[in-house]
Scaffold this motif. Structure first.
Motif, PDB file in Angstrom:
ATOM      1  N   HIS A 164     -34.715  -7.983  -4.163  1.00  0.00           N
ATOM      2  CA  HIS A 164     -35.105  -6.719  -4.473  1.00  0.00           C
ATOM      3  C   HIS A 164     -36.445  -6.071  -5.402  1.00  0.00           C
ATOM      4  CE1 HIS A 164     -34.383  -4.444  -8.178  1.00  0.00           C
ATOM      5  NE2 HIS A 164     -32.960  -5.534  -8.539  1.00  0.00           N
ATOM      6  N   ALA A 165     -36.694  -7.020  -5.940  1.00  0.00           N
ATOM      7  CA  ALA A 165     -38.064  -6.088  -6.739  1.00  0.00           C
ATOM      8  C   ALA A 165     -38.908  -7.481  -6.697  1.00  0.00           C
ATOM      9  CB  ALA A 165     -37.764  -7.193  -8.200  1.00  0.00           C
ATOM     10  N   LEU A 166     -38.963  -8.477  -6.313  1.00  0.00           N
ATOM     11  CA  LEU A 166     -39.691  -9.176  -5.214  1.00  0.00           C
ATOM     12  C   LEU A 166     -40.401  -8.779  -3.810  1.00  0.00           C
ATOM     13  CD1 LEU A 166     -38.113 -13.467  -6.297  1.00  0.00           C
ATOM     14  CD2 LEU A 166     -40.484 -12.239  -7.099  1.00  0.00           C
ATOM     15  N   ARG A 167     -39.328  -8.004  -3.354  1.00  0.00           N
ATOM     16  CA  ARG A 167     -39.887  -7.150  -2.162  1.00  0.00           C
ATOM     17  C   ARG A 167     -41.057  -6.356  -2.086  1.00  0.00           C
ATOM     18  NH1 ARG A 167     -36.899  -7.266   2.762  1.00  0.00           N
ATOM     19  NH2 ARG A 167     -35.552  -9.339   2.919  1.00  0.00           N
ATOM     20  N   ALA A 168     -40.509  -5.356  -3.616  1.00  0.00           N
ATOM     21  CA  ALA A 168     -41.232  -4.263  -3.995  1.00  0.00           C
ATOM     22  C   ALA A 168     -42.632  -4.906  -4.562  1.00  0.00           C
ATOM     23  CB  ALA A 168     -40.638  -3.678  -4.911  1.00  0.00           C
ATOM     24  N   ASP A 169     -43.181  -6.105  -5.322  1.00  0.00           N
ATOM     25  CA  ASP A 169     -44.493  -6.510  -5.750  1.00  0.00           C
ATOM     26  C   ASP A 169     -44.918  -6.979  -4.289  1.00  0.00           C
ATOM     27  OD1 ASP A 169     -43.139  -6.217  -7.933  1.00  0.00           O
ATOM     28  OD2 ASP A 169     -43.361  -8.866  -8.621  1.00  0.00           O
ATOM     29  N   LEU A 170     -44.093  -7.708  -3.292  1.00  0.00           N
ATOM     30  CA  LEU A 170     -44.699  -7.885  -1.889  1.00  0.00           C
ATOM     31  C   LEU A 170     -45.940  -6.473  -1.663  1.00  0.00           C
ATOM     32  CD1 LEU A 170     -42.861 -10.774   0.052  1.00  0.00           C
ATOM     33  CD2 LEU A 170     -45.148 -11.047  -0.453  1.00  0.00           C
ATOM     34  N   ALA A 177     -41.551 -13.832   3.619  1.00  0.00           N
ATOM     35  CA  ALA A 177     -42.835 -13.323   3.553  1.00  0.00           C
ATOM     36  C   ALA A 177     -43.356 -12.671   4.906  1.00  0.00           C
ATOM     37  CB  ALA A 177     -43.568 -14.991   4.100  1.00  0.00           C
ATOM     38  N   THR A 178     -44.717 -12.299   4.256  1.00  0.00           N
ATOM     39  CA  THR A 178     -44.354 -11.072   5.582  1.00  0.00           C
ATOM     40  C   THR A 178     -44.216 -11.203   7.000  1.00  0.00           C
ATOM     41  OG1 THR A 178     -47.378 -11.684   4.726  1.00  0.00           O
ATOM     42  CG2 THR A 178     -46.173  -9.630   4.186  1.00  0.00           C
ATOM     43  N   ARG A 179     -44.205 -10.460   8.225  1.00  0.00           N
ATOM     44  CA  ARG A 179     -44.084 -10.981   9.479  1.00  0.00           C
ATOM     45  C   ARG A 179     -45.304 -10.787   9.749  1.00  0.00           C
ATOM     46  NH1 ARG A 179     -44.654  -6.628  13.246  1.00  0.00           N
ATOM     47  NH2 ARG A 179     -44.139  -4.349  12.123  1.00  0.00           N
ATOM     48  N   ALA A 180     -45.231 -10.992  11.422  1.00  0.00           N
ATOM     49  CA  ALA A 180     -46.377 -11.703  12.084  1.00  0.00           C
ATOM     50  C   ALA A 180     -46.998 -10.047  12.850  1.00  0.00           C
ATOM     51  CB  ALA A 180     -46.553 -12.032  13.178  1.00  0.00           C
ATOM     52  N   GLY A 181     -48.295  -9.627  12.516  1.00  0.00           N
ATOM     53  CA  GLY A 181     -48.650  -8.421  13.141  1.00  0.00           C
ATOM     54  C   GLY A 181     -48.059  -6.548  12.899  1.00  0.00           C
ATOM     55  N   CYS A 182     -48.444  -7.202  11.353  1.00  0.00           N
ATOM     56  CA  CYS A 182     -47.776  -6.237  10.310  1.00  0.00           C
ATOM     57  C   CYS A 182     -49.266  -5.662   9.613  1.00  0.00           C
ATOM     58  CB  CYS A 182     -46.850  -6.410  10.026  1.00  0.00           C
ATOM     59  SG  CYS A 182     -47.193  -7.525   8.262  1.00  0.00           S
ATOM     60  N   HIS A 183     -49.435  -4.758   9.576  1.00  0.00           N
ATOM     61  CA  HIS A 183     -50.351  -3.808   8.741  1.00  0.00           C
ATOM     62  C   HIS A 183     -50.344  -3.847   7.307  1.00  0.00           C
ATOM     63  CE1 HIS A 183     -53.807  -1.417   7.043  1.00  0.00           C
ATOM     64  NE2 HIS A 183     -54.304  -1.216   8.468  1.00  0.00           N
ATOM     65  N   LYS A 184     -51.729  -5.473   6.572  1.00  0.00           N
ATOM     66  CA  LYS A 184     -51.124  -4.974   4.722  1.00  0.00           C
ATOM     67  C   LYS A 184     -51.009  -3.835   4.065  1.00  0.00           C
ATOM     68  CE  LYS A 184     -50.314  -8.798   6.105  1.00  0.00           C
ATOM     69  NZ  LYS A 184     -50.770  -9.064   7.399  1.00  0.00           N
ATOM     70  N   GLY A 185     -51.360  -2.604   4.518  1.00  0.00           N
ATOM     71  CA  GLY A 185     -51.635  -1.403   4.084  1.00  0.00           C
ATOM     72  C   GLY A 185     -51.012  -0.299   4.520  1.00  0.00           C
ATOM     73  N   MET A 186     -49.986  -0.731   4.947  1.00  0.00           N
ATOM     74  CA  MET A 186     -48.837   0.463   5.950  1.00  0.00           C
ATOM     75  C   MET A 186     -47.259  -0.829   5.356  1.00  0.00           C
ATOM     76  SD  MET A 186     -50.601   1.786   8.703  1.00  0.00           S
ATOM     77  CE  MET A 186     -52.523   2.488   9.012  1.00  0.00           C
ATOM     78  N   LEU A 187     -47.538  -1.720   5.235  1.00  0.00           N
ATOM     79  CA  LEU A 187     -46.207  -2.897   4.817  1.00  0.00           C
ATOM     80  C   LEU A 187     -44.687  -1.935   4.224  1.00  0.00           C
ATOM     81  CD1 LEU A 187     -46.219  -6.225   5.440  1.00  0.00           C
ATOM     82  CD2 LEU A 187     -45.698  -5.942   2.501  1.00  0.00           C
ATOM     83  N   THR A 188     -43.700  -2.440   5.065  1.00  0.00           N
ATOM     84  CA  THR A 188     -42.534  -1.725   4.679  1.00  0.00           C
ATOM     85  C   THR A 188     -41.716  -2.910   4.079  1.00  0.00           C
ATOM     86  OG1 THR A 188     -41.268  -1.111   6.536  1.00  0.00           O
ATOM     87  CG2 THR A 188     -42.677   0.772   5.950  1.00  0.00           C
ATOM     88  N   ASP A 189     -40.531  -2.295   3.836  1.00  0.00           N
ATOM     89  CA  ASP A 189     -39.652  -3.189   3.251  1.00  0.00           C
ATOM     90  C   ASP A 189     -39.324  -4.477   5.090  1.00  0.00           C
ATOM     91  OD1 ASP A 189     -37.818  -4.759   1.311  1.00  0.00           O
ATOM     92  OD2 ASP A 189     -36.427  -4.143   3.010  1.00  0.00           O
ATOM     93  N   ASP A 190     -39.219  -3.259   5.514  1.00  0.00           N
ATOM     94  CA  ASP A 190     -38.679  -3.778   7.075  1.00  0.00           C
ATOM     95  C   ASP A 190     -40.114  -4.604   7.664  1.00  0.00           C
ATOM     96  OD1 ASP A 190     -36.543  -2.613   7.277  1.00  0.00           O
ATOM     97  OD2 ASP A 190     -37.416  -0.883   7.922  1.00  0.00           O
ATOM     98  N   ASP A 191     -41.316  -5.119   7.054  1.00  0.00           N
ATOM     99  CA  ASP A 191     -41.522  -6.247   7.134  1.00  0.00           C
ATOM    100  C   ASP A 191     -41.354  -7.378   6.978  1.00  0.00           C
ATOM    101  OD1 ASP A 191     -43.905  -4.246   9.106  1.00  0.00           O
ATOM    102  OD2 ASP A 191     -44.201  -3.027   7.485  1.00  0.00           O
ATOM    103  N   LEU A 192     -40.570  -7.181   5.986  1.00  0.00           N
ATOM    104  CA  LEU A 192     -40.485  -8.699   5.641  1.00  0.00           C
ATOM    105  C   LEU A 192     -38.910 -10.056   6.477  1.00  0.00           C
ATOM    106  CD1 LEU A 192     -40.916  -7.314   1.730  1.00  0.00           C
ATOM    107  CD2 LEU A 192     -42.351  -7.904   3.175  1.00  0.00           C
TER     108      LEU A 192
END
Length: 262
Positions: free
Chosen positions: A5-11, A42-57
């Motif tokens: 959960h901490a690594l997700r927040a870091d990403l 990892a980040t999923r395909a097709g997501c904006h990194k400035g608007m990234l959320t936990d659901d994009d991992l």
């Protein structure tokens, strides 16, 4: 190692930092961390990194098979997996598109030179890997040799891959890459880029590997004459690129001082 959960927040946090610092834009770039069980977040395909959320991992195994998460993994996942396979000592991979660093590769300006002491201390040099199509296994295979000995790598026309024990370390390497590119660009505009003397380059790198560590392949060169530096850094003779810069600067100087009508 930090819990998932901490690594997700870091990403999410470092992805936004990359976007805020203009080190990537739009859907560019991808980040990952290695989890305690050896799987990769990892980040999923097709997501904006400035608007990234936990659901994009998404979570994948070491072979790239998705275990958990929505959507498909980043198209560059083979590159991330190659980094982890080559470097058991790292736990974070950050791929971004720093504009000045990419411009250097397009212009054929190498950052694999010993110019700034703090860079030699912490990174050695920053190599550029030959062009390969983005998102392919060919690109993942192309970076493997550089990954073994470097923590910051440029890919021709594509961007940077930065590695670290954690995302903060990888992000610091990325900031350094773009800073070096800016300084080299400005120095070339003002005059020739002056490299560190060979003896000082060797001294700094030996000090850095001893004090800060580095890739296992780089640390293995301690005690050798050239360490993990390219010959251009450890030879007393200036590099071909430095000689070309000096010649160009001399010609331009002559043109500027030519008398009117000459």
């Amino acid at each position: 190692m930090a819990p998932e959960h901490a690594l997700r927040a870091d990403l999410v946090r470092f992805a936004r930092l990359c976007w805020e610092r203009r080190l990537l834009v739009a859907m560019d770039g991808n980040l990952s961390v290695r989890l305690a069980d050896g799987s990769v977040l990892a980040t999923r395909a097709g997501c904006h990194k400035g608007m990234l959320t936990d659901d994009d991992l998404v979570v994948l195994d070491a072979q790239g098979r998705k275990l958990r998460g929505r959507g498909t993994p980043t198209s560059e996942i083979a590159m991330h997996l190659a980094c982890y396979a080559e470097r058991p000592d790292i736990h974070a991979v950050l791929h971004a598109h720093p504009p000045l660093a990419i411009a250097c590769t397009v212009a054929g300006v190498s950052l694999e030179r010993c110019v700034l002491p703090e860079v030699v201390l912490t990174l050695g040099t920053i190599p550029t890997v030959a062009y390969a199509t983005t998102g392919t296994q060919a690109l993942a295979d192309a970076i493997r040799p550089a990954v073994r000995a470097h923590d910051a790598i440029l890919m021709d026309r594509h961007g940077a891959v930065c590695l670290g024990a954690d995302l903060l370390t990888a992000f610091c390497h990325l900031e350094t890459v773009e800073q070096v590119a800016q300084i080299v660009r400005d120095a070339r505009a003002m005059g020739a880029v002056r490299e560190l003397p060979a003896d000082e380059a060797r001294h700094l790198r030996e000090l850095g590997l001893t004090r800060y560590g580095g890739p296992p392949a780089a640390r293995a060169t301690l005690g050798t004459a050239e360490l993990d530096l390219p010959a251009a850094c450890t030879s007393c003779a200036p590099s071909a690129e430095a000689l070309e810069e000096r010649l160009t600067r001399a010609v331009l100087t002559q043109l500027r001082v030519r008398p009117p009508g000459a």
